[in-house]
Structures are given as C-alpha cells and as structure tokens.
Enzyme design. Sequence first.
Site, PDB file in Angstrom:
ATOM      1  N   LYS C  77       0.870  -1.183   0.000  1.00  0.00           N
ATOM      2  CA  LYS C  77       0.000   0.000   0.000  1.00  0.00           C
ATOM      3  C   LYS C  77       0.905   1.231   0.000  1.00  0.00           C
ATOM      4  O   LYS C  77       1.935   1.241   0.688  1.00  0.00           O
ATOM      5  CB  LYS C  77      -0.884  -0.026   1.259  1.00  0.00           C
ATOM      6  N   SER C 152      -9.767   2.078   3.014  1.00  0.00           N
ATOM      7  CA  SER C 152      -8.851   2.829   2.168  1.00  0.00           C
ATOM      8  C   SER C 152      -7.849   1.943   1.420  1.00  0.00           C
ATOM      9  O   SER C 152      -7.232   2.415   0.468  1.00  0.00           O
ATOM     10  CB  SER C 152      -8.078   3.837   3.029  1.00  0.00           C
ATOM     11  N   SER C 176     -10.080  -0.293   7.190  1.00  0.00           N
ATOM     12  CA  SER C 176      -9.473  -0.094   5.868  1.00  0.00           C
ATOM     13  C   SER C 176      -8.792  -1.317   5.260  1.00  0.00           C
ATOM     14  O   SER C 176      -8.408  -1.291   4.092  1.00  0.00           O
ATOM     15  CB  SER C 176      -8.461   1.054   5.919  1.00  0.00           C
TER      16      SER C 176
END
Lengths: 480, 95, 487
Positions: C77, C152, C176
């Site tokens: 990420k 997210s 997330s």
Amino acid sequence: MTRQGWEVVIGLEIHTQLNTASKLFSGSSAQFGSAPNSQASLVDLGFPGVLPVVNIAVFRKAISFGLAIGATINRTSVFDRKNYFYPDLPKGYQITQLDQPIVVGGEVTVTLSDDSTKTIRVTRAHLEEDAGKSLHENYQGQSGIDLNRAGTPLIEIVSEPDMRSTDEAVAYARKIHQLVTFLDVSDGDMSQGSFRCDANVSVRPIGETELGTRTETKNINSFRFLERAIDFEIDRQIEVLENGGRVVQETRLYDPDRDETRTMRSKETSMDYRYFPEPDLLPVVLEQAFIDDIAVSLPELPEARKTRFVTDYQLPEADAQILTGSRALADYFEAVARISGDARLASNWIRVELLGRLNRDEIELTHSPVTAEQLGQLTARIQDGTISGKIAKDIFDALWLKRADDVDHYIEENGLRQMTDSSSIEPIVDQVINDNPAQVEQYRAGKTRVLGFLVGQVMKASGGKANPRQVNELFRSRLG
Amino acid sequence: MKVDEAVVNTVANLAKLKLEAGDIDTTIEQMSRILALMEQMQAVDTSGVEPLAHPLDAVQRLREDVVTESDQHEKYQAVAPETDSSLYLVPKVVE
Amino acid sequence: MSTPVTIEGALRGLAAGEYSSVELTRHFLDVIRERNPVLNAVISTTDDIAIAQAEQADRDRQAGRGGPLAGVPILHKDIFCTEGARTSAGSKMLDNFVSPYSATAVEKLTKAGAIMVGKANMDEFAMGSSNENSFYGVVRNPWQTDRVPGGSSGGSAAAVAAGFCLAATGTDTGGSIRQPASFCGITGIKPTYGRVSRWGMIAYGSSLDQAGPMTRTAADAALMLQTMAGFDHRDSTSLDEPVPLFTEALDQPLAGLRIGLCKEYLQDGLDSGVETQVQNAIRELEGLGASLVEVSLPHTQYAVPAYYVIAPAECSANLSRFDGVRFGHRCDDPVDLEDLYTRSRSEGFGREVRQRIMVGAFALSAGYYDAYYRKAQQIRRLIKNDFISAFKTVDLIAGPVAPSTAFPLGDMTDDPVAMYLQDIFTVPSSLAGLPAMSIPAGFSDNLPVGLQLIGNYLDEGRMLNAAHQFQQRTDWHLRSPDTGEVS
C-alpha cells in the site's frame, strides 16, 4: 519614574536544556554548535511515518531537579501534543506535558541583596522538546531553518507569581540556575540558550488583591537582560496605568540593543494550541525504586557544599557563597585549591582575578581561557615562594591571552623566579640606601611608613623578582 | 453547536487551510452533518468513565541515552523543496 | 507457466523449479501493465527494484538460504515508506516524495524474500471507505468495475483479487483492510494494535492504525502476518510480545470453539443478501464444531461518532508536518509564511483530507475538547469494556464486515455521514485495538460478501485457525472475478 504606590507581581517560566547525550525522542546528538541540520534525524525532521521514543536520561534529570526542590514526582506522567505552525517546529506540534507533568510543586529559598531570604514556590516542571532555529540572514531573500536543536530535551520550570521585585526574580532565576548546574541537569550555558527565562510581569496598586493584567516577555538569555527586561516592563506598565491606559495581555520580546521590550508580532493573535495526549507515546509509569535510586545518588547540593567549604577550607561564608554559585565554579575552586594546597589563596585568585576578567569579557566559566589546572599551578608557585604575587599577575595575563601554557615552563623560560638568595638582593638594598639618603633619614627619625617606598625601589630594581618580605627584613636589620 | 462561516474560518486558520469563497457553504453543510453525527455521543452517560487514549493499557518503554544517528542531511534534503547552505528555506520569519 | 494464485502455491512452484522468481515477477508486472489501466489499483510499479530483488531471491533459493517468502511478488500500500521508491499516500502532497527510508513492515517482508512489484492505490492518507479519494483516481472493483473496491486499502484489495500479485500489505484504522477485503472477496487481517510496527507507515489515526496482510487465503495471511509482526524499538506502541507461528496452528479442529454472535451487528439496516451469506457462514463454522453464543456489545452505535472524533483529531495533528518546508508539495512563490502554509496545504490535500483535518481541529479546540474529544475517549473505554465482557464467554465474535456489498462509484461521495456509517461493524474493534479479519463468505448479486471474525487481544492465531478451517470447507476465497469460477 517612581514605583511608589504600586506592587509588582512576577512569575518566571524557565526553559532549561538538559545535558543529555542524545535528544528527547531520537538518537541524534544533542550537542551544540554542529553544522546546520547535521544533527537532525528523520524523527527530528518530522518525516512521514516516523515515531518518537523516549530517552530515559531526561526522566533521571527532571526527577533530580524535582527532588532537590522538595517537589512531588508524578509516578505516572503523560506527554501531550501542543499544536501550532512555525518553521522551527517540524511536526507542527510540540511534544510536551500538560496535565500530568513529571514534577509538581516544590520551592526554593533565595537570598536577596539585603541578605534577607524569601521562599518562592514552584508550580511544576515538565518535560518538552526544544524547537529548531530560524536564521534571519538573507538566504535568497528567505529565512534559513536549522533543526539541530529541534527535539533537544528541556524542562520548563514554572514558578508561582510569588516574586514582588526585580531583585527577587533575578535571585530566583540564579538559584534555579545554581541548582540545575549542581545537579548536572543542565550545563546552564546561557550564551548558548541552555537556560532561558520568560517573565510574566504585572503591577497593581498596593492593597489591591486582584492581579493586574500581565505581559509575558520571552526568551531572555542572561541575568542582566532579565533584570533590565523586568525593570523596563514594570516602568512601562506603571506609566501606562498612571496615564489612564490599560495593559494589554500579550507576548513581548526584550531587545538588548535598545534596552526595551516590544510586542512580538508573530504571537499577536491568542493561540488555541489544541493540546491532546500524544498518541505515539504511552504514559510513562515509573517504579518507586527508580525514583529512590535517584534520590540516594543526588549530588551535593549548593547549601551543603557551601557549608563544607566554610568548614573544610576555613573560607568566610560570603566567599563560600560566591564559590558555590554554580557547580562549575565550585568544581573549579576545589581543583585549584587541591593543586595549590592553599584554599584561601585559591579563593582570592578566583574571586578577584578570574571572575573579574570573566565578567569584564562576558565569558562563561566553562569557556575560561585559564584552566583550573593552570590557576592551581600558578597559586602553588605563589604559595611555595617561587614567584611573587606581582609576577603571578603578569603570568595570569599571559595565560589569559594564551601566551603562556605551562606555568612552570613559563617561569623558567622568562626567568621569573623570586630571588631568595640574599647575596643577590643585598647589593640592591645597599644601592637603594645610598641613592635615597633623605628617606633613610626620615625612617631613622621614626617615620617607618617610608619603608614601603624603599622596598618598592628594590622591587623595581629587581624586576619584581625580590621577595618583599625578605627585603623588609634586610632594611630593618641595616637601618635598625 | 451550530457551524457558521466564523467557525469554519477559525478552524481553517488553525489548520492552515485556505477556503475558497465557493467552498464555504459546502464546508458549513458537510461539517454540520458530521457534527450532528458526533453529537449522538451525548446520549451516553459517561460520568466517571476514564478516557481511553490508547487501546491497550500499556506503558511507555524508555530508551538508553545513546547517540545512534549520524549526519544524513544531504540524503534527507534531497526531497526538500528549497535549501541553501544546508538550511531549509522559508519566506522571511518575523518575530 | 501455470500461474499461482496463492503464496503457498508460488512457494511450491518456486521450490519445484516450475518457474524462477524473476519469471514470476515479470509475469505479475506484465499483468499489472496490461490490466491496471482499467482497475487503477496500482500507483506505481517498481520494476527495477523488483527484478533486482527477484534475482537475489533466485540466487538465495539456489544457495539454500531463501527466507520464508523468498521470491514472492507482493504490492505495498502506498502508505508504507519504501526507500528509493515514491511513497505518495495517494496524495498530491507527496506526489514527488521518494522516501529516504523504509517502513519496518516493508523491511521485514523484504528480508523474508518478498519482492516489491509496486505501490498500491489508496484513499488519500487512508481516509475513505471507497477509494474514491485518491489523487491518482478511483480504483474499480474487479468484480464489477462500476463499483467501488472499498477503502482505504482499495488498491491492495483489488490488486490481490485481480491477480496483480500474490498478496499485498494494507493498513486498517477503522476498517481499511477488512472492508475492501470484503468488497473484493479476499482475506484481510487487522492484527492487535501494536502487533505490527507503525514505523514508516504514514500516520492517519496513530492510536488506531495497524498494518496487516491482504491475501487470497487465511494460510497465506498467517504466513505473511508472522513475517510482518514483531516488536520494534522504534515504535513506542509496538507490543513486546512473542509472535507465534500462526501457520502451525491452522489445522487445529474447531471443536469446543465458542463463537459469539453480536445482536447489534445483525440488526436493521444490514443488507439482506449480506445477512444471508453471513448466517450461512456462521452455520458452516457451527458445522465445524464451534458452538454459538449470543453476546451484546451495547455501545456499538456510538462507535462511529466516537471514531469520527478521535481519528480526525489525531490526523489533524499528524498532517501538520506537511507544510511545504522539508518535503512534499510547496506552492509556487509564497509571499509570506502564512501563504506558504495555507496554499501548500490547500493545494496538496484533497477535499476529504481537508475536511477531516478541520473536523479534528474543531474537536480539539478550546471549549469543545471535553464535549467531543474527551467524550469520544470515554466512549472508547465503554466500547473496549463491552468487548472485554463478551470475551469472557466467547473465543471469537463473528458477524458482517460492512452493511452492504460494494456500492456503485459516486454513490456516497456527497454524503460523508452515509459513507462513515459504512464503518459501523469495523470501527468498534479498531477503537478497542482488537484483532479482526474479513474472509470471503459468499456472494450477493455476484458481489463478494465478507465474514468478519473478531478475536481477543493477541489471539490472531485462533482467528486464523477458524478462518483456515472455514476455507477448507468452502471455496469462496478461490473464486476469481473474471469468471466467478474457482481459479
């Protein structure tokens, strides 16, 4: 202007840099004076993703201070974030302690210029990180930011508004300075910002119980400036009030060049710091044993050391008081006394010659050009009669100017040994007797004070190397 | 709590954000909705409840006072917008 | 070459010499190049680093000294700092930021032999539940490209589901990892707060943020988590606890396991298709020998309001360091300091980030602190206490991850509160710091449904064990979006 009819109320906030090896939250060196940003790590620079880790030494030092002033040590203390934007504050918040500081309460007793004493209460002392420095020289029309100091550990010592005069405020600041240096909590070096005062000053008519509106004058970095800034602020506020005006609550700066305080433009609007518990750090919970260990190993405090100087070295109390003004000075004295073997002589030389010069040239003792070893050697040579006091002063000058290094070597190289062999002094004495018949006559007629003149002539002729006591003896026996 | 232009401007100033004239109404409206959501907390009686700042009631570790970092300013300043003489540059700071 | 879909499969193939790590890495880089234009799950590929790491992994494997993930291509990420590669956090603010250091989690994975093929798209600074808040554009759900992937960690989830890599790292502040895992039909675990070091993970809500693996299977998640986790002296909130070998506890039978069903999680407002699949999954666990116990978490409905005070408050301070001075976006020709700050920050941050910073600054400001921030922390305590009570009678809690399946792009972009309420089932365990995971549990209207398991503190092993046993009996986790068939 007169201050009659007005009562002054002063509280001080003192920021003391802790003399740790590394910073509060990072492993960067906390040393002063390195190349710009060479001691700013990822943590100090507030890079994305970095986290603080707490230095244990800052707790040892803050606790030492707390114990020395009889404060309560909070076994649980909490770090908070204080939010504001400023270029020398990389994260946009300062990590400090708001509701649960490490040290709460305590007091110190100060001696004032009229020898009376007063006890001043300390509200709290908390740990926090220092900011970096903005350099205002022109860098492409901009300011330059050096973050070497960012993250250096501080304790902020907050007093109660207990002081009623400039004298009390300066005495309190000196007392705190003395304590932190004795405790080896701080180097106390004011010229490098290790000890900075913020003065909260207000005035009110005598008899009034409500406090007047106060101003805060920030970042005062010498006792002399502290005195001047407070004096200026007292007079300014009285003048404002006597002219029917109102004192504005604000932050001010002391400008030493103009000897005045002025409004700090960057802090015009009252700030909302939005404190909240620092989520990157957990509460610091200390074992009682950790605190007890510090208590038993506290260094000798100024009062105790002063008493010891009076007893062990037979010094007058006033001299001992001066020599225990800071730990560095007390250590310096003990080193000189040990080498010279004559504590009173060491004390005299330090108080008169050394402190006089340091004061004149505005140099901190830690940067003294004459080391304790050198002054010890010098006084040892006076003590054993190798040199006269007058020659010693010349050598001290040479040491001060770095023209001399090793005292014994310098004495030999320049032939400064005192003449102790009477066969080499006697001819000079005889010569002086021959050259000054009028004075000799006066002496014989009973005006013994003229002897000083005659001895002086011998000293002059010998280039200061004759021993005055011996010369006296020779005159007495010849003219007796 | 009512969110109006003054509140939005104060908060924007604290956060050092600039609100364009056209954004103010939307911001007021959205913040009002969010605050209404936050207001739901008031229905809970929390008297005597100790606030929880960290999910695990752990305590801080302390590190030894050792210097572990070395000078890396060139590397760190490679991503800086403006530097000169190893200093970060900002518009003139007035004290 | 027969492309592996799991880490386990790849390790077998690499060990058997079916392909080299370089071949595997090139394969995934090709897939990303070919298919990312549609999904936009990846912000940048790191081809040079990847090939160099893969070559090293191949050499290590030949020399018999490869780590537990030697040669396995993964995505990080883009919130994890990766030395020498752009780390954007999905923001214009860091569009030009090449990190001078790497996150601990990244270092640990690299040391274990994992290959970084690139950086996954995400909601800007991890703020979002739909991955529509990225400076680099929305990410599309590989199951239906007009739907969101969740957020997210939406890029990580979409990439794993679409076969861009074998696994990805994610971060979870209020859901997330779990919610995008649910929306994309993969396995994702948020460990106990403090299990994985936060060093080098760009902070959103410091007291909530946790990193974790996003994989196809629970077995892969176990392997990756035991590699990422562990004490780190650079993170004061890191737990100084031994990390068990989760992989070794996967095969334990579930007989005697007590699973809590929380009535507040199976309530009105839960999509009926989601509810059906979740109930089916719970029955499956019962069939594996677990017993079901009803529990109550009475403060559940206050978790979202409390979370949306605490996380924005922390972020409002965490994001103050982005000021245009030392890194990141700086506005052109600032006239003074104020201008430098306000323009750099307003230009660099997107709308949702600006909004959360403002909400957080408000919640902390003088006069409101007690009513909002302090109140939220008190509710946080009550929520934690709810869980402590529940875990006296159960070993795990099972329920939905999100109220619905992946929703259409643009559906909630104008209504922040509706978007925030998507997090209702994930924020309570985040506030309490408990481990929780999402595993594929079926489909509703051809969109994946996740089952959430919440464990007690440090009990990731039991959660992974239950998830693995479930996955031995089901094949939802092996379905692929292209065909809907088992891959």
